[in-house]
Enzyme design. Structure first.
Site, PDB file in Angstrom:
ATOM      1  N   LYS A   1      -5.341  -3.594  11.721  1.00 57.31           N
ATOM      2  CA  LYS A   1      -5.252  -2.122  11.789  1.00 57.31           C
ATOM      3  C   LYS A   1      -4.116  -1.711  12.730  1.00 57.31           C
ATOM      4  CE  LYS A   1      -8.427   1.788  12.710  1.00 57.31           C
ATOM      5  NZ  LYS A   1      -9.792   2.127  13.179  1.00 57.31           N
TER       6      LYS A   1
ATOM      7  N   SER B   1     -12.219   5.251  10.119  1.00 56.11           N
ATOM      8  CA  SER B   1     -10.768   5.348  10.135  1.00 56.11           C
ATOM      9  C   SER B   1     -10.069   4.060   9.697  1.00 56.11           C
ATOM     10  CB  SER B   1     -10.284   5.729  11.523  1.00 56.11           C
ATOM     11  OG  SER B   1     -10.673   4.768  12.454  1.00 56.11           O
TER      12      SER B   1
ATOM     13  N   SER C   1     -16.075   3.512  12.390  1.00 55.02           N
ATOM     14  CA  SER C   1     -14.797   3.340  11.689  1.00 55.02           C
ATOM     15  C   SER C   1     -14.533   1.979  11.088  1.00 55.02           C
ATOM     16  CB  SER C   1     -13.638   3.695  12.636  1.00 55.02           C
ATOM     17  OG  SER C   1     -13.590   5.087  12.819  1.00 55.02           O
TER      18      SER C   1
END
Lengths: 97, 469
Positions: free
Chosen positions: B78, B153, B177
């Site tokens: 990420k 997210s 997330s």
């Protein structure tokens, strides 16, 4: 109900320049979020203490030894400076006009 | 050559030379090239670097050396986790040109294991969101239905694993997330206990809630990655070394909290999850009704504490050090213009809320009150775990939604987190595994464990996964 001036003040505190569109839309949005979170005022907390963190108790401190990055690492850090002069980070004046 | 998705499978094939590390990386990069134009899971791709590292692994095998389990395994990361020398944008305009000057601790650990990084994945800006629609560089699409969100997210990482662009990925989880996008994309997503994994090199969102975690196509893969990244780090004083022994039991008690199956949950999801109980009972699980009486306060509690910490953590992005700077006559103008132009709407919204709840006259009523409610919720879970070993809940209250469906009303987006945020507030480990599909859309089931009983939770999740297969 939050008004435009109050939202502008919040943005000033946060060092963000609020646009006209944001000052139009945000008071209503922030109001509904704050109204929702206000339900916590009903929570049965009694005299329960706050949980500020789950950090464990400090058992040891880092040794007070100076460490310097390598020149290439330092260069990499300086690479992020938006404006630089030699090894220095350049900014607007902090004090005075 | 088809790419097989489990880490252990890939390891066995590479080590026995059935396939080379270079062929594995080439295969994943080819899949990435074919699929990512439609899915947009990745923000940056490290193709040459990944190929060079694969060749190093192949040279090592040719020399007769044994391989570590993660050696030569390609992973996605990420884009709020720093990899030295690579772009790290947090999907924000304010960091569009920023290059990381050091490795996150988890990256250092994975490098030591010989893992290969395929690239950085898309996210909601600064990890704020539940759909990846808040990325400044465009949304990621759900591989199961390109008109729907992958969740957020960590939507990019979840989509990458779901579409076989990577066998495993790292994400971060502050209020769900990792777990929610895992549910939406039909993969496994694991959030460790707070403190189990170092946050050094993770761009801070809410420091008392953030935790780096793992994605995989199986619980085993998520666990393999977790094992490689966990442990104390002197650079993160909230990280701890945990020696955990997993008790072998004939029966595990699973708590079913009625508060998490009440109104607001899509009834089809409730039915699907409850149907899994019968299969699980045949694998040594016993279901016990439990209560988390203050669960209804968790979302409000989170949406005070998190924005407060966000407003503090994002103060550093002021146009001075981190690559992006807007013009202005004075220093204050530089701060205000840079942040106005660099931050997206959701980030500004949360900074505004955080500033409000921390300000004079409101601090006690909001922030301090929320911290005390946090203690209430933590104690609720402690009570429940006196009676059960793990807790089961839905991961998300609804199926993956269409783009734009929740962007007009921030509160409707925040409600996505209703089952996941209590976990972060209490510092507990939790995992989402695929439970089935509804109208071809994936549904996840969440398991919550006791603090620092991560391997016990993973063991239970693996048994449940076997029961459902």
């Amino acid at each position: 109900m939050l008004n435009r001036d109050e939202v502008k003040h919040l943005f000033d505190l946060a060092r963000i320049k609020a646009s006209a569109v944001e000052l139009e839309k945000l008071p209503g949005e922030l109001d509904s979020i704050l109204a929702y979170v206000h339900k916590l005022s009903d929570a049965p907390i009694g005299d329960i203490p706050p949980t500020l963190s789950f950090a464990p108790a400090l058992k040891e401190l880092r040794r007070d030894v100076e460490t310097m990055p390598s020149e290439s690492d330092a260069d990499m850090l300086r690479g992020s400076f938006p404006e630089r002069e030699d090894h220095f980070l350049k900014t607007k004046k902090v004090f005075g006009e | 050559m088809p790419v097989l998705s489990t880490i252990r499978d890939l390891h066995e094939k590479i080590e026995t030379k059935k396939i080379s590390a270079r062929e594995v990386v080439d295969s994943y990069l080819k899949t990435l090239e074919e699929k990512d134009q439609n899915i947009s899971a990745f923000l940056h791709i490290f193709d040459s670097r990944a190929r060079e590292e694969a060749e190093r692994v192949d040279a090592k095998i040719a020399g007769g050396s044994a391989l570590g389990l993660l050696e030569g395994i390609p992973l996605a990361v990420k884009d709020n986790i720093l990899i030295k020398g690579e772009r790290a944008t947090a999907a924000s305009r304010i960091l569009a040109e920023y290059t990381a000057a050091y490795d996150a601790h988890v990256i250092e650990k994975l490098k030591k294991e010989g893992s290969i990084f395929l690239g950085k994945t898309n996210l909601d800006e600064f990890a704020m969101g539940s759909s990846t629609e808040n990325s400044a560089f465009g949304p990621t699409k759900n591989p199961h239905d390109l008109s729907r969100v992958p969740g957020g997210s960590s939507g990019g990482s979840a989509a990458a694993v779901a579409s076989q662009m990577a066998p495993g990925a790292l994400g971060s989880d502050t209020g769900g997330s990792i777990r929610q996008p895992a549910s939406f994309c039909g993969v496994v997503g694991f959030k460790p206990s707070y403190g189990r994994v170092s946050r050094s090199g993770l761009m801070a969102m809410a420091s008392s809630l953030d935790q780096i975690g793992t994605f995989g196509n199986s619980v085993e893969d998520a666990e393999i990655l977790f094992r490689a990244i966990e442990g104390r780090d002197p650079l993160d004083m909230t990280s701890v070394e945990v020696k955990e022994e997993v008790p072998i039991k004939n029966e595990y008690r699973i708590g079913v909290p009625e508060e998490f199956f009440a109104s607001g949950l899509d009834p089809r999801i409730k039915t699907l999850i409850e149907k899994t109980y019968t299969k699980a009972e045949g694998h040594g699980f016993r279901f016990v009704p439990v209560h988390v009486p203050n669960a209804s306060y968790a979302l409000a509690c989170y949406y005070i504490i998190m924005p407060a910490e966000v407003s503090s953590n994002l103060a550093r992005f002021d146009g001075i050090r981190y690559s992006s700077r807007s013009g202005g006559d004075t220093l204050f103008d530089v701060y205000k213009n840079t942040r106005e132009e660099g931050f997206g709407t959701e980030v500004k919204r949360r900074i505004a809320i955080g500033t409000y709840v921390l300000s004079h006259g409101y601090y006690d009523a909001y922030y301090l009150q929320a911290q005390r409610v946090r203690t209430l919720i933590t104690k609720d879970f402690e009570e429940v775990f006196k009676k059960v070993d793990v807790i089961v809940t839905p991961t998300a209250p609804n199926l993956p939604f269409k783009f734009g469906e929740k962007t007009e009303n921030p509160l409707s987006m925040y409600l996505e987190d209703v089952y996941t945020v209590p976990v972060n507030l209490a510092g507990l480990p939790a995992i989402s595994i695929p439970a089935g599909v509804i109208d071809t859309l994936p549904v996840g089931i969440q398991f919550i464990g006791k603090r620092f009983h991560d391997y016990e939770l993973l063991w239970c999740a693996r048994q449940y996964e076997t029961a459902l297969s």
